[in-house]
Design a protein around this motif. Structure first.
Motif, short mmCIF file in Angstrom:
data_model
loop_
_atom_site.label_atom_id
_atom_site.label_comp_id
_atom_site.label_asym_id
_atom_site.label_seq_id
_atom_site.Cartn_x
_atom_site.Cartn_y
_atom_site.Cartn_z
N VAL A 61 0.84 -1.21 0.00
CA VAL A 61 0.00 0.00 0.00
C VAL A 61 0.87 1.25 0.00
O VAL A 61 0.62 2.21 -0.75
N VAL A 62 1.91 1.26 0.82
CA VAL A 62 2.81 2.41 0.85
C VAL A 62 3.50 2.58 -0.50
O VAL A 62 3.63 3.70 -1.02
N GLY A 63 3.93 1.48 -1.10
CA GLY A 63 4.59 1.55 -2.41
C GLY A 63 3.68 2.12 -3.47
O GLY A 63 4.09 2.99 -4.26
N VAL A 64 2.42 1.65 -3.51
CA VAL A 64 1.46 2.17 -4.48
C VAL A 64 1.22 3.66 -4.24
O VAL A 64 1.16 4.47 -5.18
N GLY A 65 1.09 4.04 -2.97
CA GLY A 65 0.90 5.45 -2.64
C GLY A 65 2.07 6.31 -3.09
O GLY A 65 1.88 7.42 -3.61
N LEU A 66 3.28 5.82 -2.91
CA LEU A 66 4.47 6.56 -3.34
C LEU A 66 4.50 6.72 -4.85
O LEU A 66 4.86 7.79 -5.36
N ILE A 67 4.15 5.67 -5.57
CA ILE A 67 4.14 5.76 -7.04
C ILE A 67 3.11 6.79 -7.50
O ILE A 67 3.39 7.61 -8.39
N MET A 68 1.93 6.75 -6.92
CA MET A 68 0.88 7.70 -7.30
C MET A 68 1.31 9.13 -6.98
O MET A 68 1.11 10.05 -7.78
N TYR A 69 1.92 9.32 -5.81
CA TYR A 69 2.36 10.66 -5.42
C TYR A 69 3.49 11.14 -6.32
O TYR A 69 3.52 12.30 -6.75
N GLU A 92 4.08 10.21 -9.40
CA GLU A 92 3.53 10.50 -10.73
C GLU A 92 2.78 11.83 -10.72
O GLU A 92 2.87 12.62 -11.67
N TYR A 93 2.06 12.09 -9.62
CA TYR A 93 1.36 13.38 -9.50
C TYR A 93 2.37 14.53 -9.51
O TYR A 93 2.16 15.53 -10.21
N LYS A 94 3.45 14.39 -8.75
CA LYS A 94 4.46 15.44 -8.72
C LYS A 94 5.14 15.60 -10.08
O LYS A 94 5.51 16.70 -10.47
N ARG A 95 5.32 14.49 -10.80
CA ARG A 95 5.95 14.56 -12.12
C ARG A 95 5.07 15.35 -13.09
O ARG A 95 5.55 16.16 -13.88
N ARG A 96 3.75 15.11 -13.01
CA ARG A 96 2.84 15.79 -13.92
C ARG A 96 2.70 17.28 -13.59
O ARG A 96 2.43 18.09 -14.47
N THR A 97 2.82 17.61 -12.31
CA THR A 97 2.62 19.01 -11.89
C THR A 97 3.93 19.76 -11.72
O THR A 97 3.92 20.91 -11.26
N ALA A 98 5.05 19.13 -12.04
CA ALA A 98 6.36 19.79 -11.89
C ALA A 98 6.42 21.04 -12.76
O ALA A 98 5.95 21.05 -13.90
N HIS A 158 12.85 20.71 -5.36
CA HIS A 158 11.97 19.99 -4.44
C HIS A 158 11.16 18.92 -5.16
O HIS A 158 11.15 17.75 -4.77
N ASP A 159 10.47 19.31 -6.24
CA ASP A 159 9.59 18.37 -6.93
C ASP A 159 10.38 17.24 -7.59
O ASP A 159 9.96 16.07 -7.55
N GLN A 160 11.51 17.58 -8.21
CA GLN A 160 12.31 16.54 -8.87
C GLN A 160 12.80 15.50 -7.87
O GLN A 160 12.80 14.30 -8.15
N ALA A 161 13.22 15.96 -6.70
CA ALA A 161 13.70 15.04 -5.67
C ALA A 161 12.58 14.11 -5.21
O ALA A 161 12.79 12.90 -5.02
N ILE A 162 11.39 14.66 -5.03
CA ILE A 162 10.25 13.85 -4.60
C ILE A 162 9.91 12.81 -5.65
O ILE A 162 9.62 11.64 -5.34
N VAL A 163 9.93 13.21 -6.92
CA VAL A 163 9.60 12.28 -8.00
C VAL A 163 10.57 11.10 -8.01
O VAL A 163 10.17 9.93 -8.05
N VAL A 164 11.87 11.40 -7.95
CA VAL A 164 12.88 10.33 -8.00
C VAL A 164 12.75 9.40 -6.80
O VAL A 164 12.71 8.17 -6.94
N LEU A 165 12.67 9.98 -5.60
CA LEU A 165 12.60 9.16 -4.39
C LEU A 165 11.31 8.34 -4.35
O LEU A 165 11.33 7.15 -4.04
N SER A 166 10.19 8.99 -4.66
CA SER A 166 8.90 8.31 -4.56
C SER A 166 8.80 7.15 -5.55
O SER A 166 8.36 6.05 -5.19
N LEU A 167 9.21 7.39 -6.79
CA LEU A 167 9.10 6.33 -7.79
C LEU A 167 10.09 5.21 -7.54
O LEU A 167 9.76 4.02 -7.67
N LEU A 168 11.30 5.57 -7.16
CA LEU A 168 12.32 4.55 -6.91
C LEU A 168 11.89 3.62 -5.77
O LEU A 168 11.86 2.39 -5.92
N ILE A 169 11.57 4.20 -4.63
CA ILE A 169 11.21 3.39 -3.46
C ILE A 169 9.84 2.74 -3.67
O ILE A 169 9.61 1.59 -3.27
#
Length: 213
Positions: A78-86, A88-94, A189-200
């Motif tokens: 569940v956490v992994g899916v949430g991180l991917i969704m978040y 992806e959201y940050k990637r689209r709104t970057a 900020h946004d780029q770092a969140i995208v990389v960390l969220s998608l990777l983990i």
């Protein structure tokens, strides 16, 4: 378990938002003392979560495909899916204009108790939950387990500890470099969140699915 804890710990320590807040606290007057309170509260949260999990499991991992084991894996999924969704959201709104919270500007005025409270509030609890679900696998009959848990706490606090030590031993140059770091984090900020969220996120999802199947 060790690799999972390492990746989750890296995600916790590199999470941009609490790191920005920590830099602002450290840059304040008597910032070293306030930042130390932040670090101790941050560590206390991690240690408290680990202790609670070990008390529930008794230091022995549940058998494979039992209720406890499946619940822990599901939490990571569940956490992994949430991180991917978040992510992806940050990637689209970057690139969109982002408002900086007004309270961040007041961090130069906080006291040590407030800094400690911020550490608790800003802890990336989703990642901490994934770490807790991983600690369910810990077997305290093996000495290496203690090292793995200690390493997780140190890695999850590494960025704050590094900056704190730098401010202590190089106070003359720390101020300017902390300001540059704060500006860099704000701009990326946004780029770092995208990389960390998608990777983990992808790692947790892939590992969880392989364990459930």
């Amino acid at each position: 378990m060790v690799l999972d804890l390492l990746l989750i710990g890296l995600g916790i320590t590199l999470e941009p938002f609490p790191l920005v807040a920590f830099v602002l606290v450290l840059s304040a007057e008597r910032g070293v003392r306030k930042a130390l309170a932040f670090i101790l509260a941050w560590l206390a949260c991690l240690v408290g979560v680990i202790a609670a999990v070990l008390l529930l499991t008794g230091g022995h991992p549940p058998a494979h495909k039992t209720g406890g084991s499946t619940a822990a894996i599901t939490v990571k999924l569940v956490v992994g899916v949430g991180l991917i969704m978040y992510g992806e959201y940050k990637r689209r709104t970057a690139g969109r204009p982002r408002k900086t919270p007004k309270w961040l500007a007041r961090l130069h005025e906080v006291n040590s108790w407030t800094a400690a409270g911020l550490a608790v509030l800003l802890q990336p609890w989703g990642l901490v939950a994934a770490g807790a679900a991983t600690v369910v696998e810990a077997n305290l009959n093996h000495g290496a387990t203690y090292l793995a848990l200690l390493g997780f706490c140190l890695v999850a606090t590494a960025s704050q500890l590094t900056l704190e030590l730098y401010a202590v031993f190089a106070p003359r140059t720390a101020g300017a470099r902390l300001e540059r770091l704060s500006n860099w984090l704000d701009n990326h900020h946004d780029q770092a969140i995208v990389v960390l969220s998608l990777l983990i996120g992808f790692w947790l999802v892939g590992k969880s699915i392989s364990q459930l199947v």
